[in-house]
Write a protein that holds these residues in place. Structure first.
Motif, PDB file in Angstrom:
ATOM      1  N   CYS A  74     -37.699 -22.199  93.388  1.00 59.19           N
ATOM      2  CA  CYS A  74     -37.684 -23.607  93.671  1.00 59.19           C
ATOM      3  C   CYS A  74     -38.051 -24.836  92.988  1.00 59.19           C
ATOM      4  O   CYS A  74     -39.797 -24.699  93.482  1.00 59.19           O
ATOM      5  N   GLN A 111     -28.326 -33.703 100.110  1.00 61.14           N
ATOM      6  CA  GLN A 111     -28.581 -32.845 100.503  1.00 61.14           C
ATOM      7  C   GLN A 111     -30.078 -32.677 100.190  1.00 61.14           C
ATOM      8  O   GLN A 111     -30.687 -34.061 100.033  1.00 61.14           O
ATOM      9  N   GLU A 114     -36.504 -29.280 103.011  1.00 57.99           N
ATOM     10  CA  GLU A 114     -36.283 -29.176 104.832  1.00 57.99           C
ATOM     11  C   GLU A 114     -37.749 -30.892 104.695  1.00 57.99           C
ATOM     12  O   GLU A 114     -38.865 -29.596 104.623  1.00 57.99           O
ATOM     13  N   SER A 142     -26.607 -30.252 103.462  1.00 57.80           N
ATOM     14  CA  SER A 142     -26.912 -29.169 103.221  1.00 57.80           C
ATOM     15  C   SER A 142     -29.198 -29.162 102.642  1.00 57.80           C
ATOM     16  O   SER A 142     -29.790 -29.433 102.893  1.00 57.80           O
ATOM     17  N   LEU A 164     -24.775 -24.238 102.473  1.00 65.87           N
ATOM     18  CA  LEU A 164     -26.260 -23.185 103.531  1.00 65.87           C
ATOM     19  C   LEU A 164     -26.114 -21.884 102.235  1.00 65.87           C
ATOM     20  O   LEU A 164     -25.226 -20.880 102.892  1.00 65.87           O
ATOM     21  N   ARG A 165     -26.676 -21.710 100.985  1.00 65.57           N
ATOM     22  CA  ARG A 165     -26.586 -20.745 100.589  1.00 65.57           C
ATOM     23  C   ARG A 165     -27.042 -19.184 100.477  1.00 65.57           C
ATOM     24  O   ARG A 165     -27.859 -20.221 101.523  1.00 65.57           O
ATOM     25  N   ARG A 187     -31.212 -16.589 107.728  1.00 67.34           N
ATOM     26  CA  ARG A 187     -30.487 -17.499 106.839  1.00 67.34           C
ATOM     27  C   ARG A 187     -29.490 -17.190 107.552  1.00 67.34           C
ATOM     28  O   ARG A 187     -28.217 -17.648 108.104  1.00 67.34           O
ATOM     29  N   PHE A 237     -28.862 -19.074  87.881  1.00 68.40           N
ATOM     30  CA  PHE A 237     -30.780 -19.102  88.792  1.00 68.40           C
ATOM     31  C   PHE A 237     -30.913 -19.582  86.925  1.00 68.40           C
ATOM     32  O   PHE A 237     -30.865 -19.329  86.179  1.00 68.40           O
ATOM     33  N   ILE A 238     -31.407 -20.856  86.863  1.00 71.18           N
ATOM     34  CA  ILE A 238     -32.474 -21.435  85.920  1.00 71.18           C
ATOM     35  C   ILE A 238     -33.862 -21.867  86.236  1.00 71.18           C
ATOM     36  O   ILE A 238     -34.753 -21.958  87.466  1.00 71.18           O
ATOM     37  N   TYR A 310     -35.314 -34.388  91.689  1.00 71.07           N
ATOM     38  CA  TYR A 310     -35.282 -33.475  92.270  1.00 71.07           C
ATOM     39  C   TYR A 310     -34.496 -32.558  91.079  1.00 71.07           C
ATOM     40  O   TYR A 310     -33.492 -32.379  91.262  1.00 71.07           O
TER      41      TYR A 310
END
Ligand code: SAH
Length: 353
Positions: A74, A111, A114, A142, A164-165, A187, A237-238, A310
């Motif tokens: 991330c 979103q 945390e 989120s 929440l993935r 999770r 995914f990137i 972001y």
């Protein structure tokens, strides 16, 4: 000529809405464009049966990019010192909602990372104000992992939905994507807690994350079946250049679309967004997502000045919903493929028994 039994698996999925792990895996390993076309015809039909040609829109408010976690994939991970950190004030968030409401949004998605500043008390206060100002709107959070008590407080303040993935179901794979403090089990527990409290729950995973195998994806699909969520968010995914995964390969458009189709047939009433990441890896990614069975898009309502901060991954697009013009542009894109954007809360038709 490819294995004809794979077509039978898709027929079975359409009829029974479930498959065995080995069948999921064979389908994923046996991907061909023809098999995908066969799937999409059915997944589109299921989508239209439940949701017609409607496309629900959600106003995404990325209200903070501070994050205490350090997930390897991330871009806003705590370890990335190159991020310009920001958080919106309550007033700024409310002003996003005001703009969004005028544009026809009836769901606001808050979103963020945390962010320790946004304690449950502070966030509950924001949620409560949105709830009383826009009683006809759904509020989606989120904001990552929390205790059941914290989730309950936010629910009591007026939040209806939570995204929440699970990211990946497999414990070992999860460990390769996250630092040791984070676990797949915790999770997943959060998702069960959210469900028990009464949230409409959304989960999901990244497609093509490093070291992901078809076996992992089969586990993800089985977990989705078990959790039976109201929403499923998946996207490729990137890589982000300032993360440990900078040099990893991105997930593909083809596999993401294929999974969207499979998920639509497995959970026909589920809300399925054509995600920003999908629109990022291909210019018409979101349209293709809709044509594979997706029924939600989430344009960005965050103030323009913070959009570039972001950055979860490189080249992230920000669909501009700020100007009414851009909402019209989205409408035109959807109309060009035979679908229409609607002004509605857009609740899930996947009702948990
Ligand atoms: N802090 C919140 C929100 C996370 S950002 C939470 O923990 O749920 C929302 C989603 O973006 C994540 O769940 C993840 O699946 C996705 N994401 C993050 N980095 C990404 C990347 N590099 N490529 C694609 N998707 C990514």
């Amino acid at each position: 000529m490819m294995d004809p039994c794979l077509y039978t698996f898709i027929d079975k999925l359409e009829a029974e809405h479930t498959l065995y792990a080995s069948e999921w895996q064979q389908l994923l390993d046996g991907y061909t464009p023809r098999l995908a076309a066969y799937l999409f015809e059915k997944s589109r039909r299921a989508r239209i049966q439940f949701y017609g040609h409607d496309v629900y829109i959600r106003g995404l408010i990325e209200f903070t990019n501070y994050c205490r976690n350090n997930c390897y994939y991330c871009g806003i991970r705590s370890g990335n010192t190159h991020v310009h950190r920001y958080r919106l004030t309550k007033e700024e968030i409310l002003s996003c909602c005001e703009t969004g409401y005028e544009l026809g949004f009836r769901t606001f998605v808050l979103q963020g990372g945390e962010d320790p500043y946004y304690t449950t008390a502070r966030l509950s206060d924001v949620v409560h104000t949105i709830r009383t100002t826009y009683p006809d709107c759904a509020i989606t959070l989120s904001t990552g992992e929390a205790t059941k008590e914290e989730y309950q407080q936010l629910f009591d303040a007026g939040a209806n939905r939570f995204l929440l993935r699970h990211e990946t179901y497999n414990t070992e794979h999860y460990q390769k994507l996250h630092p040791a403090q984070l676990s797949a089990a915790h999770r997943q527990q959060c998702l069960w807690d959210l469900k028990e409290i009464g949230y409409q729950v959304g989960t999901g995973f990244m497609v093509g994350s490093p070291w992901q195998t078809s076996e992992h994806l089969a586990e993800d699909l089985l977990f989705l079946k078990e959790l039976n969520p109201q929403m499923v968010g998946i996207g490729p995914f990137i890589p982000h250049h300032d993360t440990p995964f900078a040099g990893q390969k991105a997930g593909t458009l083809e596999l993401t679309l294929f999974l969207l189709g499979l998920i639509r047939l497995m959970l026909p009433g589920v809300l399925l967004p054509a995600t920003t990441a999908l629109g990022t890896i291909a210019e018409n990614g979101r349209e293709l997502g809709i044509l594979s069975g997706a029924n939600v898009v989430m344009p960005n309502l965050s103030p323009k000045r913070v959009r570039g901060d972001y950055l979860l991954y490189d080249n992230k697009i920000s669909t501009d919903a700020e100007a009414a013009e851009c909402r019209r542009e989205l409408e035109q894109h959807m109309q060009s493929i035979g679908y229409q954007v609607v002004t509605a809360r857009g609740d899930s038709l996947n009702i948990t028994p």
